[in-house]
Structures are given as C-alpha cells and as structure tokens.
Design a protein around this motif. Structure first.
Motif, PDB file in Angstrom:
ATOM      1  N   THR A  47       0.444  -1.086   0.564  1.00 42.19           N
ATOM      2  CA  THR A  47       0.369  -0.304  -0.241  1.00 42.19           C
ATOM      3  C   THR A  47       0.549   1.332   0.092  1.00 42.19           C
ATOM      4  O   THR A  47       2.096   1.100   0.730  1.00 42.19           O
ATOM      5  CB  THR A  47      -1.328   0.296   1.569  1.00 42.19           C
ATOM      6  N   SER A  48       0.234   2.291  -0.548  1.00 38.46           N
ATOM      7  CA  SER A  48       0.662   3.503  -0.242  1.00 38.46           C
ATOM      8  C   SER A  48       1.268   4.106   1.483  1.00 38.46           C
ATOM      9  O   SER A  48       1.832   4.848   1.466  1.00 38.46           O
ATOM     10  CB  SER A  48       0.368   5.452  -1.272  1.00 38.46           C
ATOM     11  N   ALA A  49      -0.347   4.005   1.575  1.00 37.58           N
ATOM     12  CA  ALA A  49      -1.072   4.679   3.148  1.00 37.58           C
ATOM     13  C   ALA A  49      -1.582   4.222   3.680  1.00 37.58           C
ATOM     14  O   ALA A  49      -2.350   4.467   4.766  1.00 37.58           O
ATOM     15  CB  ALA A  49      -1.525   6.422   2.897  1.00 37.58           C
ATOM     16  N   ALA A  97     -12.613   0.550   1.865  1.00 39.74           N
ATOM     17  CA  ALA A  97     -13.387  -0.654   1.844  1.00 39.74           C
ATOM     18  C   ALA A  97     -12.055  -1.780   0.819  1.00 39.74           C
ATOM     19  O   ALA A  97     -12.230  -3.365   1.085  1.00 39.74           O
ATOM     20  CB  ALA A  97     -14.978  -0.442   1.245  1.00 39.74           C
ATOM     21  N   THR A  98     -12.282  -1.208  -0.365  1.00 38.10           N
ATOM     22  CA  THR A  98     -11.670  -2.142  -1.845  1.00 38.10           C
ATOM     23  C   THR A  98     -10.202  -2.989  -1.089  1.00 38.10           C
ATOM     24  O   THR A  98     -10.493  -4.048  -1.479  1.00 38.10           O
ATOM     25  CB  THR A  98     -11.643  -1.070  -2.689  1.00 38.10           C
ATOM     26  N   ILE A  99      -9.677  -1.768  -0.854  1.00 39.18           N
ATOM     27  CA  ILE A  99      -7.787  -2.664  -0.284  1.00 39.18           C
ATOM     28  C   ILE A  99      -8.484  -3.542   1.101  1.00 39.18           C
ATOM     29  O   ILE A  99      -7.879  -4.358   1.013  1.00 39.18           O
ATOM     30  CB  ILE A  99      -6.980  -1.297   0.917  1.00 39.18           C
ATOM     31  N   GLN A 100      -9.043  -2.938   2.414  1.00 44.81           N
ATOM     32  CA  GLN A 100      -9.464  -4.077   2.731  1.00 44.81           C
ATOM     33  C   GLN A 100      -9.913  -5.611   2.922  1.00 44.81           C
ATOM     34  O   GLN A 100      -9.859  -6.572   3.218  1.00 44.81           O
ATOM     35  CB  GLN A 100     -10.225  -3.496   4.303  1.00 44.81           C
ATOM     36  N   ASP A 114      -3.238   7.422  -2.464  1.00 44.07           N
ATOM     37  CA  ASP A 114      -2.985   6.817  -1.211  1.00 44.07           C
ATOM     38  C   ASP A 114      -4.366   5.442  -1.418  1.00 44.07           C
ATOM     39  O   ASP A 114      -4.587   5.193  -0.093  1.00 44.07           O
ATOM     40  CB  ASP A 114      -3.209   8.217  -0.152  1.00 44.07           C
ATOM     41  N   GLU A 115      -4.733   5.878  -1.787  1.00 42.05           N
ATOM     42  CA  GLU A 115      -6.311   5.126  -2.757  1.00 42.05           C
ATOM     43  C   GLU A 115      -5.629   3.660  -2.922  1.00 42.05           C
ATOM     44  O   GLU A 115      -6.523   2.621  -2.978  1.00 42.05           O
ATOM     45  CB  GLU A 115      -7.790   5.636  -2.447  1.00 42.05           C
ATOM     46  N   THR A 116      -4.993   2.924  -3.302  1.00 40.73           N
ATOM     47  CA  THR A 116      -4.404   2.234  -4.194  1.00 40.73           C
ATOM     48  C   THR A 116      -4.031   1.558  -3.248  1.00 40.73           C
ATOM     49  O   THR A 116      -2.516   1.804  -2.241  1.00 40.73           O
ATOM     50  CB  THR A 116      -4.010   2.369  -5.449  1.00 40.73           C
ATOM     51  N   ALA A 117      -3.582   0.453  -3.440  1.00 45.05           N
ATOM     52  CA  ALA A 117      -2.622  -0.682  -3.120  1.00 45.05           C
ATOM     53  C   ALA A 117      -2.650  -1.877  -4.786  1.00 45.05           C
ATOM     54  O   ALA A 117      -3.539  -2.140  -4.520  1.00 45.05           O
ATOM     55  CB  ALA A 117      -3.078  -1.443  -1.716  1.00 45.05           C
ATOM     56  N   ILE A 118      -1.310  -2.962  -4.281  1.00 35.43           N
ATOM     57  CA  ILE A 118      -1.232  -4.015  -4.916  1.00 35.43           C
ATOM     58  C   ILE A 118      -0.818  -5.155  -4.790  1.00 35.43           C
ATOM     59  O   ILE A 118      -0.337  -5.359  -3.426  1.00 35.43           O
ATOM     60  CB  ILE A 118       0.254  -3.476  -5.799  1.00 35.43           C
ATOM     61  N   ALA A 119      -1.444  -5.899  -4.843  1.00 36.43           N
ATOM     62  CA  ALA A 119      -1.927  -7.333  -4.092  1.00 36.43           C
ATOM     63  C   ALA A 119      -1.369  -7.771  -4.887  1.00 36.43           C
ATOM     64  O   ALA A 119      -1.114  -8.501  -6.210  1.00 36.43           O
ATOM     65  CB  ALA A 119      -3.387  -8.036  -3.631  1.00 36.43           C
ATOM     66  N   GLY A 160       2.106 -15.222  -5.209  1.00 39.40           N
ATOM     67  CA  GLY A 160       2.250 -16.433  -6.351  1.00 39.40           C
ATOM     68  C   GLY A 160       3.107 -14.856  -7.439  1.00 39.40           C
ATOM     69  O   GLY A 160       3.691 -14.122  -7.378  1.00 39.40           O
ATOM     70  N   SER A 161       2.586 -15.362  -8.603  1.00 39.50           N
ATOM     71  CA  SER A 161       3.189 -14.738  -9.931  1.00 39.50           C
ATOM     72  C   SER A 161       1.954 -13.772  -9.906  1.00 39.50           C
ATOM     73  O   SER A 161       1.758 -12.715 -11.050  1.00 39.50           O
ATOM     74  CB  SER A 161       3.424 -15.495 -11.241  1.00 39.50           C
ATOM     75  N   THR A 162       0.953 -14.082  -9.556  1.00 39.07           N
ATOM     76  CA  THR A 162      -0.424 -12.674  -9.824  1.00 39.07           C
ATOM     77  C   THR A 162      -0.085 -11.356  -8.635  1.00 39.07           C
ATOM     78  O   THR A 162      -0.374 -11.404  -7.658  1.00 39.07           O
ATOM     79  CB  THR A 162      -1.743 -13.441  -8.995  1.00 39.07           C
ATOM     80  N   VAL A 163      -0.267 -10.194  -9.990  1.00 45.01           N
ATOM     81  CA  VAL A 163       0.058  -9.509  -9.399  1.00 45.01           C
ATOM     82  C   VAL A 163      -1.584  -8.913  -9.578  1.00 45.01           C
ATOM     83  O   VAL A 163      -1.713  -8.276 -10.517  1.00 45.01           O
ATOM     84  CB  VAL A 163       0.693  -8.402 -10.097  1.00 45.01           C
ATOM     85  N   ASP A 164      -2.155  -8.013  -8.804  1.00 39.47           N
ATOM     86  CA  ASP A 164      -3.709  -7.154  -8.399  1.00 39.47           C
ATOM     87  C   ASP A 164      -3.544  -6.010  -8.386  1.00 39.47           C
ATOM     88  O   ASP A 164      -3.314  -5.661  -7.208  1.00 39.47           O
ATOM     89  CB  ASP A 164      -4.952  -8.107  -8.494  1.00 39.47           C
ATOM     90  N   VAL A 165      -3.649  -4.590  -8.844  1.00 40.93           N
ATOM     91  CA  VAL A 165      -3.480  -3.610  -8.620  1.00 40.93           C
ATOM     92  C   VAL A 165      -5.773  -3.369  -8.089  1.00 40.93           C
ATOM     93  O   VAL A 165      -6.376  -3.850  -8.211  1.00 40.93           O
ATOM     94  CB  VAL A 165      -3.321  -2.092  -9.550  1.00 40.93           C
ATOM     95  N   VAL A 166      -5.705  -2.703  -6.085  1.00 41.56           N
ATOM     96  CA  VAL A 166      -7.288  -2.371  -6.211  1.00 41.56           C
ATOM     97  C   VAL A 166      -7.176  -1.168  -5.764  1.00 41.56           C
ATOM     98  O   VAL A 166      -5.873  -0.935  -4.623  1.00 41.56           O
ATOM     99  CB  VAL A 166      -7.340  -3.716  -4.761  1.00 41.56           C
ATOM    100  N   SER A 167      -7.864  -0.745  -5.981  1.00 46.81           N
ATOM    101  CA  SER A 167      -8.109   1.074  -5.884  1.00 46.81           C
ATOM    102  C   SER A 167      -9.257   1.904  -5.460  1.00 46.81           C
ATOM    103  O   SER A 167      -9.930   0.955  -6.518  1.00 46.81           O
ATOM    104  CB  SER A 167      -7.205   1.214  -6.890  1.00 46.81           C
TER     105      SER A 167
END
Length: 224
Positions: A6-8, A13-16, A201-206, A209-216
């Motif tokens: 995460t940035s912050a 709710a999306t990040i949670q 600050d409302e964005t994170a990267i999950a 393994g090799s799967t990368v998802d941006v949640v924001s």
C-alpha cells in the motif's frame, strides 16, 4: 509469502477486502506483528511520537494496527541480532500478518537483512506482508535515486529486497507532497530498469505468487 503493498495503509473498503481475501479469514481472527523499524531512518518520522502513534494504532490516515486484529505484537528488527532466534522466529511463524511501517526504505532493507528476517521470508508461505509506503517499496528491486535518504555504512545503490519484480512510486498526487506529481513519477520511472507503478494513497498492489492485482478507489499508473 503474500503481499499487500500500500501507499498509505488500508484506507478504504476495497483495500480492506483485498486484505481479507489474502488472509482467508476475518481480521478479528488474525494475529499481527507490527514492524516500526523503517521509521527510525526517516528524519521526520522517528524515533519519537510518530513511531508510538503507529504502534498504538493512532494513525487514522494510514490504518494498519487499528483494523481490529485478534492480537498485535511488536517486531523491532534492530533488536533481533542481540537475541537468540528461538525468542523471535516462532512468533513470526505464528503471526498471520506482518504490518510494516513506512519511513526510509533502505534503512528498513538493511535491518531486514541484518536481523535475519530476510532469510526467514521465503519460508513464510501463508504469512501476509502488509507494507505502508517504504514498507512496500522495500520488497521491490529498486527504489530509485529520488527516494534514497539513509545510506548503509558499506555504501551501495538504491537496491532493495527484490521480492517482487516491479518498483513502486507511492503517494501519487498526495496533498502536501508537491514533488509527487505524475510528471515526477514519469521522470522517476525513466530511471528504473524494469516495470513500475505509481500509486496514490487509495491504491494497493496485491501479490500472490505470480499474480499481481491493483486494487484501488483512487488512481494509479503502470510504467512498462
């Protein structure tokens, strides 16, 4: 190890929901260890009041400790080299999540290695690493010269742990950070030899393994 970078912190709710998905169970059923170490290397964060606010769950703008965990403990990396591994390794293995504060990414990287935690990370297949700013950047290959503050006694460049294969520019367009515009991020990305993301600050990267998802619930940019 699964990552929520995460940035912050867990700001919406999306990040949670992404965090709960990584955990596989409610936050209230999970044990956490928080790592404040990176704050000590940053001139405006610690040691002192800001470190205490993080540890005590008093940072509502960067929610981490205050999310309602079953239990929260402290893992201070600078102390670990002076105590036997039998005192702290089992506690790390038992934790569901590591909550890693921001601060200075290279200072944090240095102590992750010096403490022995870096050697333990590959075996923590079910543990969730939740990073905040520098706590996220430390997992990348390079942080970029713009973010170099503290430098290790032995010298070195801007290399971090390289657990993921992309770099992160946090706090995109953050109020009070006029040097964190998209144009600044583009100039930063041009110096990074690999893929990179700029996240607000409302964005994170999950990462699983090799799967990368941006949640924001905010905005972000990927640089190839």
């Amino acid at each position: 190890m699964k990552l929520l970078l995460t940035s912050a912190g867990v700001r919406n709710a999306t990040i949670q929901n992404a965090l709960i998905g990584l955990l596989g169970k409610p936050i209230a059923d999970c044990d956490a260890l928080c790592i404040p170490t990176g704050m000590y290397g940053h001139p405006s964060l610690g040691p002192g009041e800001r470190a205490w606010r993080f540890l005590s769950g008093g940072e509502p703008g960067c929610p981490m400790v205050e999310l309602g965990w079953k239990s929260v403990g402290v893992l201070e990396l600078t102390a670990l080299p002076s105590i036997d591994e039998s005192k702290w390794v089992p506690k790390v293995r038992e934790a569901d999540v590591l909550l890693v504060a921001g601060g200075d990414a290279l200072y944090l990287c240095h102590w992750i290695r010096e403490s022995g935690l870096a050697n333990l990370l590959p075996s923590l297949s079910e543990t969730i690493w939740v990073g905040l700013s520098a706590g996220s950047m430390v997992m990348t290959p390079r942080i970029g010269a713009d973010f170099v503050g503290w430098k290790p006694p032995t010298g070195g460049d801007d290399s971090a742990l390289g657990v993921v294969d992309f770099s992160i520019f946090p706090h995109l367009d953050c109020e009070g950070m006029p040097e964190n515009t998209l144009a600044d991020a583009e100039r930063w990305a041009a110096t990074i030899p690999g893929p990179a993301y700029a996240i607000d600050d409302e964005t994170a990267i999950a990462v699983t393994g090799s799967t990368v998802d941006v949640v924001s619930e905010g905005h972000w940019t990927q640089f190839p």
